[in-house]
Design an enzyme around this catalytic site. Structure first.
Site, mmCIF file in Angstrom:
data_model
loop_
_atom_site.group_PDB
_atom_site.id
_atom_site.type_symbol
_atom_site.label_atom_id
_atom_site.label_comp_id
_atom_site.label_asym_id
_atom_site.label_seq_id
_atom_site.Cartn_x
_atom_site.Cartn_y
_atom_site.Cartn_z
ATOM 1 N N ARG A 67 0.858 -1.194 0.000
ATOM 2 C CA ARG A 67 0.000 0.000 0.000
ATOM 3 C C ARG A 67 0.887 1.233 0.000
ATOM 4 O O ARG A 67 1.349 1.662 1.046
ATOM 5 C CB ARG A 67 -0.933 -0.040 1.216
ATOM 6 C CG ARG A 67 -2.040 -1.061 1.051
ATOM 7 C CD ARG A 67 -2.675 -1.414 2.370
ATOM 8 N NE ARG A 67 -1.720 -2.118 3.227
ATOM 9 C CZ ARG A 67 -1.970 -2.548 4.447
ATOM 10 N NH1 ARG A 67 -3.158 -2.361 4.980
ATOM 11 N NH2 ARG A 67 -1.039 -3.160 5.141
ATOM 12 N N ARG A 104 11.751 5.529 2.856
ATOM 13 C CA ARG A 104 11.885 6.992 2.920
ATOM 14 C C ARG A 104 12.710 7.419 4.138
ATOM 15 O O ARG A 104 13.456 8.405 4.077
ATOM 16 C CB ARG A 104 10.507 7.651 2.923
ATOM 17 C CG ARG A 104 9.815 7.527 1.561
ATOM 18 C CD ARG A 104 8.341 7.862 1.624
ATOM 19 N NE ARG A 104 8.114 9.199 2.145
ATOM 20 C CZ ARG A 104 6.912 9.664 2.494
ATOM 21 N NH1 ARG A 104 5.838 8.890 2.366
ATOM 22 N NH2 ARG A 104 6.792 10.881 2.959
ATOM 23 N N ASP A 149 2.128 5.113 -0.193
ATOM 24 C CA ASP A 149 1.622 6.362 0.377
ATOM 25 C C ASP A 149 1.288 7.391 -0.708
ATOM 26 O O ASP A 149 1.676 7.225 -1.864
ATOM 27 C CB ASP A 149 2.695 6.984 1.293
ATOM 28 C CG ASP A 149 2.851 6.213 2.586
ATOM 29 O OD1 ASP A 149 1.832 5.822 3.176
ATOM 30 O OD2 ASP A 149 4.012 5.999 3.000
#
Lengths: 254, 254
Positions: free
Chosen positions: A50, A207, A52
């Site tokens: 999933r 990230r 972002d």
């Protein structure tokens, strides 16, 4: 019911991420709506990862169950029909194929490849706005490469996961993390690409790792500080979270 | 006055082309306005090639004369200052350097490289919308490669120039025209790139050559028809004009 494996490409910029959101468009919703509009079926799709808001995918994988169609459709016809109703949104089904009835896009994934792209030059991006992280100050790529080695292997990644991450176990194995620099233009601009592979990742893990590697590239952190940060097992010991626009879910292996 | 050579990168999508337009923004105007805003100087910039609306540039070259600045500025400072006022437009000065006082971006160009990109697959582009020509039907790349050889060399390109082209001489020498295919995704999508080099080109010449090559790729034309079309010296004997979004002015050699 027949289960299908869909491979989906998208530019994340205009979406609120993969998942349904109460007041912003998720990629999942866009595809489920397109399926409903061509087939009348309220099918639910399950993705491998999933992503972002703002994150892109070259080959996101999802599975979905279809009832028999009124007129027989080949997998290619199904992809084409979904795409026709997805336009002009920046998402497309690039492959559809029948799958085993127990195939699960997320649970059966053996390996995932993520890529993070940094444009490192003074001038802004022009053609690739929204597709990379623009960092003006010259980064020390060799230091980033040295630092990247500390992430590879079996570690507790608590420091590098989002504080809201719901995974039970923060221990993950990273098979690979490479920092690759190449010229972006002939005037000193560089394209710094970070590629990493593993079976699964924690929320914001890529990230957050990139955010710390950039601190090293900026020479605010020594490469060894990555090791200390991992040992701290505390999100506060990590660096900033790199922005979503540089991140790509590239490939998933089964 | 000091003459500067600027190298400029842009995505053509939002612009009416290089040149000033009465009611739509030209790239030239955007840059001249940015120069005025940082320096107060009403400088005029001259480009090597005036690209059409929607056409992109990796390294457009222009020259411009500046009066002395109030505070001394390095070439890098000048590029940075222009870029600061160009934001958020998709154009950036990626290099500035002092040039000989008689340097002329257009007249002194010895060689230009253009690239044309085709996305050849059923699914629409997602990340590169506006950056390539999307053709759904599979093209015969080998036939296009065979056809491309007829363009190379010294020819009268009347058939392949815009009817409004104002050049006195339709005879040009093409040093190279290559058709290169590579996978765009692992599901059969292909990226077909056409690269061509020559000292100068007629208006719409690259887009018209690409339009004819695509007719060959679609098997509506035999490769040899390129030769017959050149001999006809009549725009009506050519194919369609390929859309601007696939075209890039890549590099100019001096």
């Amino acid at each position: 019911m027949t289960r299908y494996k869909l491979v989906i490409e998208y530019k994340g910029t205009e979406f609120a991420g993969w998942q349904k959101q109460p007041d912003a468009l998720g990629i999942q919703t866009a595809i489920e709506e397109a399926i409903y509009r061509f087939s009348g079926q309220r099918a639910k799709i399950y993705a491998a990862g999933r992503t972002d808001a703002g994150v892109h995918a070259c080959e996101q994988v999802a599975h979905v169950d279809f009832l028999p169609f009124k007129n027989p459709m080949t997998p290619f016809d199904i992809a084409k029909a979904i795409n026709a109703y997805l336009r002009p949104r920046s998402v497309a089904v690039i492959s559809a194929e029948p799958a085993a009835e127990d195939f699960h896009a997320r649970f059966h994934a053996l390996n995932k490849l993520y890529r993070y792209r940094i444009l490192n030059r003074s001038a802004c991006p022009t053609m690739e706005t929204g597709l990379l992280w623009h960092i003006k100050k010259r980064l020390n790529v060799e230091a980033m490469q040295e630092a990247s080695t500390f992430f590879v292997g079996h570690h507790d990644f608590t420091t590098f996961r989002a504080s809201q991450c719901q995974a039970k176990n923060p221990v993950k194995t990273l098979h690979r993390l490479d920092v690759i620099a190449k010229p972006y233009d002939p005037y000193g601009g560089q394209d710094i690409t970070i590629e990493t592979e593993g079976r699964s990742f924690l929320h914001h893990q890529v990230r957050n790792m990139v955010g710390a590697l950039v601190l090293v590239g900026e020479e605010k952190w020594k490469p060894e500080q990555i090791k200390a940060a991992l040992s701290a097992k505390d999100r506060k010991a990590g660096g900033p979270t790199a922005p979503p626009e540089g991140l790509y879910l590239v490939r998933i292996d089964y």
